[in-house]
Design an enzyme around this catalytic site. Sequence first.
Site, PDB file in Angstrom:
ATOM      1  N   LYS A 224       0.821  -1.208   0.000  1.00 18.43           N
ATOM      2  CA  LYS A 224       0.000   0.000   0.000  1.00 18.43           C
ATOM      3  C   LYS A 224       0.857   1.262   0.000  1.00 18.43           C
ATOM      4  CE  LYS A 224      -3.266   2.616   2.794  1.00 18.43           C
ATOM      5  NZ  LYS A 224      -4.017   2.662   4.053  1.00 18.43           N
ATOM      6  N   ASP A 243      -6.399  -1.159   0.323  1.00 21.29           N
ATOM      7  CA  ASP A 243      -6.334  -1.801   1.629  1.00 21.29           C
ATOM      8  C   ASP A 243      -7.708  -2.381   1.946  1.00 21.29           C
ATOM      9  OD1 ASP A 243      -7.881   0.391   2.267  1.00 21.29           O
ATOM     10  OD2 ASP A 243      -6.412   1.321   3.589  1.00 21.29           O
TER      11      ASP A 243
END
Length: 344
Positions: A224, A243
């Site tokens: 991420k 996410d």
Amino acid sequence: MKRCGGPALWGHLPCPRSELRLELVLWRERSPGHWTGVLAGRVWTLRQTEEQLWYTVHDEEEEEEEGTQQILHDYFQLDVGLAGLYQAWGAVDPHFQKVAASFPGVRVLRQDPVECLFSFLCTSNNHLARITGMIERLCRAFGRHLCRLDGEPYHAFPSLQALAGADAERRLRALGFGYRAKFVSQSAQAVLRQFGAEGLHQLRSTPYPEARRLLCALPGVGAKVADCVCLMALDKAEAVPVDTHVWQIARRDYSLEPGSGAAPPLHWNFLFSGDFFRQLWGPYAGWAQAVSWPLPSLPTAPPRRRGPGRPLPSLPTAPPRRPCPHTLGVPGARAGSSTQALRT
């Protein structure tokens, strides 16, 4: 102590509000309609009219007007036309079309790669207020002091060399960075060792998959954070930070369920790799995500603890709309530094 120069002349460049809305892409105003912060090692104040972006630089050194405008042009990526992108995204995505009318002029800013990466290393298991304070302390302790303006100190973001210093981890721990101190120090050392003085800037010319892989090899950097840096600092407009919050929102807004009626069946990796969004929105998928929904992954206050076995609260059907924090850039825009949005 150096003070910023007196009021400078205002310059301007053409930029309609449909292409840029400062209130949607910068963190906060220092005074009504004025945003002040650090960009490219200088202290700026910006304001906006319907057709012009106005700026002044609080600097004792004179610089060519053309060079000053180029800094802003690059930072706001004004060569990218939003109107055409909004139209293309809306044509293929009814959800985007529905929300985009409320958020014109949202664009991804082109941050310094070092500042972007090391600011994101502060976000692990953290909330926005604390992130802001950490980046503030980081810049005051390791960054070059620029000046004071209206009593506020302004600092440049620290150099790689400063963050890689022998006592950097110890000093960071003393500043309250906890386990993140090791990641910051070790990543700075790794970047210098692997990429040299040019640091991460050279990854702007590296293909997205390879740049992402190299970032993920750094201490404390996961997929991420790597995607955030790729999108907001390395010119990878196709990068989509994903996410579990994105997964929940995608389920809600796009009726996505692994193995559901979608064809082909959606798999967790297909969504989490960002491929679903790239297939939907195209080569500027990361920009479309910035407009399409908020990412509630940077809470503004510490989350309340859950008791054993207590389930996570479900997402509300209509969360308050605000620009995606990742679009606003590096979390922690702060007084006297220069995180994604001009640090204020």
